[in-house]
Design a protein around this motif. Structure first.
Motif, short mmCIF file in Angstrom:
data_model
loop_
_atom_site.label_atom_id
_atom_site.label_comp_id
_atom_site.label_asym_id
_atom_site.label_seq_id
_atom_site.Cartn_x
_atom_site.Cartn_y
_atom_site.Cartn_z
N PRO A 282 -100.01 2.25 20.97
CA PRO A 282 -98.72 2.24 21.70
C PRO A 282 -98.88 1.96 23.19
CG PRO A 282 -98.77 4.04 20.14
CD PRO A 282 -100.16 3.48 20.17
N ALA A 283 -99.93 2.52 23.79
CA ALA A 283 -100.15 2.30 25.22
C ALA A 283 -100.39 0.82 25.52
CB ALA A 283 -101.34 3.13 25.71
N ALA A 284 -101.18 0.16 24.68
CA ALA A 284 -101.49 -1.25 24.90
C ALA A 284 -100.26 -2.13 24.71
CB ALA A 284 -102.60 -1.70 23.96
N VAL A 285 -99.48 -1.86 23.68
CA VAL A 285 -98.28 -2.65 23.42
C VAL A 285 -97.27 -2.48 24.55
CG1 VAL A 285 -96.30 -2.95 21.88
CG2 VAL A 285 -98.59 -2.62 20.92
N LEU A 286 -97.04 -1.25 24.96
CA LEU A 286 -96.06 -0.98 26.01
C LEU A 286 -96.51 -1.54 27.36
CD1 LEU A 286 -95.10 2.66 25.05
CD2 LEU A 286 -93.66 0.62 24.83
N THR A 287 -97.81 -1.46 27.63
CA THR A 287 -98.32 -2.02 28.89
C THR A 287 -98.17 -3.53 28.91
OG1 THR A 287 -99.91 -0.20 29.05
CG2 THR A 287 -100.29 -2.11 30.44
N GLY A 288 -98.45 -4.17 27.79
CA GLY A 288 -98.25 -5.61 27.71
C GLY A 288 -96.80 -5.98 27.93
N ASP A 289 -95.90 -5.25 27.30
CA ASP A 289 -94.46 -5.51 27.49
C ASP A 289 -94.08 -5.36 28.97
OD1 ASP A 289 -94.31 -5.82 24.77
OD2 ASP A 289 -93.40 -3.86 24.39
N ALA A 290 -94.60 -4.31 29.61
CA ALA A 290 -94.27 -4.06 31.01
C ALA A 290 -94.78 -5.17 31.92
CB ALA A 290 -94.84 -2.71 31.45
N LEU A 291 -95.97 -5.67 31.65
CA LEU A 291 -96.52 -6.75 32.48
C LEU A 291 -95.71 -8.04 32.32
CD1 LEU A 291 -100.40 -6.35 32.23
CD2 LEU A 291 -98.83 -5.44 33.94
N LEU A 292 -95.25 -8.30 31.10
CA LEU A 292 -94.45 -9.51 30.89
C LEU A 292 -93.12 -9.40 31.63
CD1 LEU A 292 -94.02 -12.22 29.53
CD2 LEU A 292 -93.16 -11.01 27.51
N ALA A 293 -92.48 -8.22 31.55
CA ALA A 293 -91.23 -8.03 32.27
C ALA A 293 -91.44 -8.14 33.77
CB ALA A 293 -90.63 -6.67 31.91
N LEU A 294 -92.53 -7.56 34.26
CA LEU A 294 -92.83 -7.61 35.69
C LEU A 294 -93.07 -9.05 36.14
CD1 LEU A 294 -93.43 -6.23 38.39
CD2 LEU A 294 -95.79 -5.88 37.59
N ALA A 295 -93.74 -9.84 35.32
CA ALA A 295 -94.01 -11.23 35.67
C ALA A 295 -92.71 -11.98 35.92
CB ALA A 295 -94.80 -11.91 34.55
N HIS A 296 -91.74 -11.80 35.06
CA HIS A 296 -90.46 -12.48 35.25
C HIS A 296 -89.74 -11.97 36.50
CE1 HIS A 296 -91.11 -13.87 31.10
NE2 HIS A 296 -90.25 -14.81 31.40
N ARG A 297 -89.87 -10.68 36.77
CA ARG A 297 -89.23 -10.13 37.97
C ARG A 297 -89.86 -10.70 39.24
NH1 ARG A 297 -89.96 -4.88 40.60
NH2 ARG A 297 -91.16 -4.10 38.83
#
Length: 349
Positions: free
Chosen positions: A127-142
Motif C-alpha cells: 500500500p505504501a508503494a502504490v500510494l506513494t506512486g500515486d502521490a508523485l504522479l499527482a505532484l508531477a501534474h501540479r
C-alpha cells in the motif's frame, strides 16, 4: 555507432557527463522542495524512494540519482535557444513521473532491490508503494500546471499523453508474461511506450519550456523516443551481464526472473542449438543457480542475442540523430544531446 557532431568540449570534459551533473545540481533542490509539499502520510516514503533520506528519515548515504530525464529536459531547452533555469519545473515533472512508474513497477515485478536498497513495497508494504506512486504522479501534474508561460497547457497535454502511453506499455509488458512467444518487434513497441514515451516527453517538454514551437518540440520528442528505446535495450543487456555492485540488482536478475528482454528474445528466435537450450531453461520453471545464470548469459551471447541487441541500439540512435537534426538545434545543443545519447547508451551501470 554514428554521431552527428563532435562531443569534445573546449576543456576536454564529456558534455554528456557534464549535462547529467548539471541536471542533478539544478533539479535536486527543487525536487526536494516539491516533495516536501506532499501530505505527511506519504512524504517520508517518497523521500526514501527518491534518495532524499533513509528509512528512518536521516540524510542519505551518497545516492543522488542519475538525472537522465532532467538532463534531457534542460539540454533540449537550451538546444532551442532557451535557458536551463526556465525548464527546471519540467525537469522535476518528468523525474516525478519516472519515479511514479518505478514504484509501481517494483510492486508489479516484486523487485526487492532498487539502487542498492530495499524497495518501498519491500520495506514499508505494498500500500505504501502504490500510494506513494500515486502521490508523485499527482505532484508531477501540479508542478507542471503551475509553471508560467504561454505553453503550459500544451506541456500538460503532452505529459498526459506520455503517461497514458507509459501505462499502455506497462500493460503490454504484463501481458507478455502470459505469452509463450514474443517477437523483438512486439517487444520494441512495448519498450517504446514504456520507456520511450517519457524520454520523448522529457525532450518535448524541455523544448516547449525553451520557447520552441510545436513542430520543433515534436522533432525533439521523436529524438527522445528513439533514444529511450536504445536506452532500454542497453538496460536489458545490463540485466544479463551487469555488475550487481554498480547496477544494484542481483547478477543475472532478468534471466533468473525469466524476463524476455530484447537480447533474450533475439537469442530465443535464433535457429540454433544455443537458442533451443536457452528456451529449455526458460521453460523449465526450476530455480536457476549462479552457474545456470552464467551459462544462460553465454547462451544469449552465442545465440546472437547480444549482437542483435547492439545492432538495434545503433539503429535507434541513427533514427534519434536524424530527428535531432530535423529539430535544428543550436550547435552546442546538438553537441550536448549527442554526447548525452552516447553516455546513456554506452554505460555499464
Amino acid at each position: 555507432m554514428a554521431t552527428t557532431a563532435s562531443t569534445a568540449s573546449a576543456d576536454g570534459t564529456d558534455p554528456g557527463v557534464a549535462a547529467l551533473e548539471r541536471a542533478r545540481e539544478l533539479t535536486g533542490p527543487a525536487l526536494r522542495d516539491w516533495t516536501g509539499t506532499l501530505p505527511p502520510a506519504v512524504a517520508g516514503w517518497a523521500g526514501y524512494h527518491l534518495g532524499l533520506q533513509d528509512e528512518a528519515g536521516r540524510p542519505p548515504r551518497g545516492y543522488r540519482g542519475k538525472a537522465v530525464r532532467p538532463a534531457l529536459v534542460l539540454s533540449c531547452a537550451e538546444a532551442v535557444g532557451g535557458a536551463a533555469r526556465d525548464a527546471v519545473r519540467a525537469a522535476v515533472t518528468v523525474e516525478l513521473v519516472h519515479n511514479f512508474s518505478l514504484l509501481h513497477d517494483d510492486v508489479i515485478d516484486q523487485d526487492a532491490l532498487r539502487r542498492h536498497r530495499p524497495t518501498v513495497w519491500k520495506l514499508f508494504g505494498v500500500p505504501a508503494a502504490v500510494l506513494t506512486g500515486d502521490a508523485l504522479l499527482a505532484l508531477a501534474h501540479r508542478v507542471l500546471a503551475t509553471a508560467s508561460g504561454p505553453r503550459t497547457a500544451a506541456s500538460v497535454a503532452m505529459l498526459g499523453r506520455a503517461v497514458e502511453e507509459l501505462v499502455e506499455g506497462e500493460a503490454m509488458d504484463v501481458a507478455f508474461e502470459q505469452r509463450p512467444e514474443i517477437t523483438t518487434a512486439e517487444y520494441a513497441a512495448m519498450a517504446t511506450a514504456k520507456t520511450g514515451a517519457l524520454m520523448g516527453a522529457a525532450c518535448g517538454l524541455g523544448a516547449l519550456a525553451g520557447g520552441a514551437d510545436a513542430e520543433r518540440a515534436g522533432a525533439l520528442a521523436e529524438f527522445g523516443r528513439h533514444l529511450g528505446l536504445a536506452f532500454q535495450i542497453v538496460d536489458d543487456l545490463l540485466g544479463v551481464f551487469g555488475d550487481p555492485k554498480t547496477t544494484g540488482k542481483p547478477v543475472g536478475g532478468d534471466i533468473a526472473a525469466r524476463k524476455k528482454t530484447y537480447p533474450v528474445l533475439a537469442a530465443l528466435a535464433s535457429d540454433g542449438a544455443q537458442g533451443r537450450t536457452l528456451a529449455g531453461l526458460y521453460a523449465s520453471g526450476a530455480p536457476l543457480s549462479d552457474a545456470d545464470l552464467r551459462w544462460a548469459a553465454l547462451l544469449v551471447t552465442d545465440a546472437g542475442g547480444v549482437r542483435a541487441a547492439r545492432r538495434a541500439v545503433d539503429q535507434e540512435l541513427e533514427a534519434a540523430f536524424a530527428a535531432l537534426a530535423e529539430a535544428g538545434p543550436a550547435p552546442e545543443g546538438r553537441r550536448d544531446l549527442t554526447a548525452l545519447a552516447q553516455v546513456l547508451t554506452r554505460r555499464n551501470n
